[in-house]
Design an enzyme around this catalytic site. Structure first.
Site, PDB file in Angstrom:
ATOM      1  CG  HIS A 124      -1.873  -1.136   1.140  1.00 54.00           C
ATOM      2  ND1 HIS A 124      -1.877  -2.306   1.663  1.00 54.00           N
ATOM      3  CD2 HIS A 124      -3.186  -1.259   0.445  1.00 54.00           C
ATOM      4  CE1 HIS A 124      -2.935  -2.884   1.486  1.00 54.00           C
ATOM      5  NE2 HIS A 124      -3.593  -2.397   0.762  1.00 54.00           N
ATOM      6  CG  HIS A 136      -3.474 -10.836  -1.067  1.00 57.32           C
ATOM      7  ND1 HIS A 136      -3.976 -10.217  -2.144  1.00 57.32           N
ATOM      8  CD2 HIS A 136      -3.052  -9.682  -0.276  1.00 57.32           C
ATOM      9  CE1 HIS A 136      -4.036  -8.832  -2.436  1.00 57.32           C
ATOM     10  NE2 HIS A 136      -3.420  -8.607  -0.979  1.00 57.32           N
TER      11      HIS A 136
END
Length: 619
Positions: A272, A484
């Site tokens: 991010h 993930h």
């Protein structure tokens, strides 16, 4: 027919009855199909929304040219599957790859255009890597393609100058990406938006917030300009991203005995910090009635994920549609309208933008403007200082601690100097951790050495102004999403075990002054999950669930859909690029995933990059 109809009459009567039943069935089907066709105006047919390329081309144009008006499509029901559809205009037969798509004199005044093939002598960066898909008449009939693209060409015309589309376009100064003038010497502190990190001419925007992502391979846009990749090589729709996630990836506990959950969490923080897809629209609903239907009056930026009526999880809640917005795009480069490129909302650099923001305004909103500190809260009961309740909480705490230390060492510094010096050090620390500790564990020492990423003395002053540092679409939408699969289903804290999804966007535990320390103790001792094709239900069932809902989104589906939104080439093309053998049949995948892939995809050449990549054995 006899075995299927189970008619037990004499032979002659049997044949007569069978024929009557067949006629009745055909008549019934014809009437049903006719009734559905009557839903749509003459010259159009009811099809799945992703099979109407005209609509998708118009939506793509809308994302690039917001002033362009888009006609709303009429909703209908597809007669065969009884799924939600739209009335899409139909046209003539499919032309061959060398046929002229436009008449000799097109409405736009441009010369006729021939379909471009991979063998044409054109700008390869503006072309898809493969043109093997055979589109049906609804997808690419000459009349529909002509109408959609003539609008596009009209927008590209300037002063009557004609150029052949897909190879060269006119300059539109209104939408040129022009970088700011930079000082002759780089400033001591980075700009928040990443501009002027490279002060070379024409390079001041490289890697800045709002700058488009680069490409490893040319995109595979459905219309070769901006519409998402939705069709297989055979011309059929690709399987739904949710269907792939539900049938290919399981939730199985496979801990990595060498790396802990902090490794996973730091990786997600860096993701991010350097990449964030800027949505093409804000506050738009692509699904209605709690995800039970697709909104046919939705924004052109909508690219919702279809959910099967038989989905193993979402069918319990009647969910048939999952929200998804396309990434905002800009034309290719140098103010020339080629294929679209996706915009990053944050800087492409490891600079702590996840803490301090990627613009002057965003940074201003995060600062207290006192003592160089960020905004914080003081709990009324525990009297402990809390950072802003944002995802970068722990990093904000680190910044606050360092700011206090800097104040003690330099009491003469004002707020601005304290803030900028702290920000400068935090950014350097993040870079140091990434290159000295994180990357070696992700890609291994061999590739660190091969690509000269090692920092032998703990720091480096090596800099090459010729290298564009911008993130690529492949990295943003596929490669760096491997983390993930390392998310655990539960967080094992010193005094409790918490379902991971229950911690998403819930800052309430931060009120406890001991929580943050307990959290770090837990993630330091708990193993992360291995990088493989296994995903926690915390992110495939319950991601960011809304209040009052017993379900959330599926992050794996979103990853696959994001790759198609960016029109990333299929997995096989990247195998070829890396010099590895391409998968010629599904048996060349491992035995478990190969059989599942065979039931999902028409061909190994259709397998999405994220899917193929996550199924590889880790280095």
């Amino acid at each position: 027919m006899e075995n299927q109809l189970k008619i037990t009459t004499p032979k002659a009567a049997h044949r007569e009855s069978a024929m009557i039943i067949v006629v009745l069935l055909c008549t019934l089907y014809h009437k049903t199909a006719l009734a559905h066709d009557l839903q749509c105006p003459n010259g159009s047919a009811c099809v799945h929304p992703q099979r109407c390329i005209l609509l998708m081309e118009q939506a793509a144009l809308k994302s690039i040219f917001p002033e362009k008006h888009i006609h709303q499509a009429k909703p209908c029901t597809v007669s065969v599957t009884l799924e939600d559809g739209i009335c899409c205009q139909t046209g003539g037969d499919i032309e061959s790859s060398n046929d002229v798509v436009f008449d000799e004199t097109s409405p736009s005044g441009l010369p006729p255009r021939r379909r471009v093939t991979a063998d044409d002598s054109t700008d390869k960066d503006s072309l898809p890597f493969s043109f093997s898909a055979n589109y049906d008449a609804i997808n690419h009939s000459p009349r529909i393609h002509k109408r959609a693209m003539s609008d596009y060409e009209q927008l590209l015309r300037i002063n009557g100058t004609n150029h052949e589309i897909y190879t060269h376009f006119d300059v539109r100064n209104k939408r040129c990406i022009v970088g700011p003038r930079c000082r002759d010497e780089p400033p001591r502190y980075r700009r928040f938006d990443g501009r002027c990190n490279n002060i070379g001419p024409g390079r001041s925007l490289w890697g800045s917030a709002g700058y488009p992502m680069e490409r490893v391979l040319p995109p595979a846009y459905g219309d070769r300009v901006a519409s998402p990749r939705t069709l297989s090589r055979s011309g059929m729709l690709l399987p739904s991203a949710r269907k792939i996630s539900a049938h290919l990836f399981d939730d199985v506990h496979v801990p990595d005995m060498q790396l802990n959950v902090l490794m996973m969490q730091f990786g997600l923080f860096i993701v991010h910090d350097i990449t964030k897809n800027k949505p093409a629209a804000e506050k738009v609903d692509c699904c209605i009635h709690g995800g039970q239907h697709t909104s046919f009056q939705s924004h052109p930026a909508c690219f919702p994920i279809n959910v099967s009526i038989n989905d193993p999880f979402y069918s319990r809640f009647g969910v048939r549609c999952m929200e998804f917005l396309r990434t905002a795009t800009v034309p290719k480069s140098h103010c020339q309208a080629g294929h679209a490129r996706q915009i990053s909302a944050v800087t492409h650099f490891i600079d702590g933008s996840g803490i301090y923001g990627s613009s002057e305004a965003e940074s201003h909103s995060l600062r207290s403007h006192v003592g160089g500190r960020l905004k914080s809260l003081v709990h009324h009961q525990f009297k402990n200082e809390l950072p802003p309740l944002e995802p970068a909480t722990s990093a904000c705490r680190t910044s606050a601690d360092m700011g206090s230390e800097m104040t003690g060492l330099n009491p003469h510094w004002n707020d601005e100097t304290l803030f900028q010096e702290t920000r400068r050090i935090i950014g350097a620390e993040l870079q140091h951790i990434v290159f000295n500790e994180y990357l070696p564990k992700v890609i291994g020492p061999h590739f660190i050495k091969k690509y000269k990423l090692n920092v032998s003395k703990g720091h480096s002053s090596v800099y090459n102004s010729e290298i564009n540092p911008s993130i690529t679409s492949e990295f943003s939408s596929a490669a760096f999403r491997f983390g993930h699969s390392t998310v655990p289903s539960r967080l094992e804290l010193p005094r409790s075990v918490v379902d991971t999804h229950k911690t998403f966007f819930d800052p309430s535990p931060m009120r406890n002054p001991e929580f943050l320390d307990h959290l770090f103790q837990g993630i330091l001792s708990q193993p992360m999950q291995k990088v493989d094709g296994k995903f926690s239900h915390s992110i495939t069932w319950f991601l960011n669930s809304r209040e009052g809902h017993r379900f959330g989104k599926d992050l794996v589906s979103i990853n696959i859909q994001r790759g198609r939104d960016h029109a990333v080439q299929p997995y096989n093309q990247y195998l070829r690029l890396s010099g590895k053998p391409m998968k010629r049949n599904f048996k060349e995948f491992d035995s478990n995933s190969g059989s599942k892939l065979h039931h999902l995809y028409d061909s190994p050449d259709d397998v999405d990059l994220y899917v193929g990549g996550i199924l590889e054995h880790p280095i």
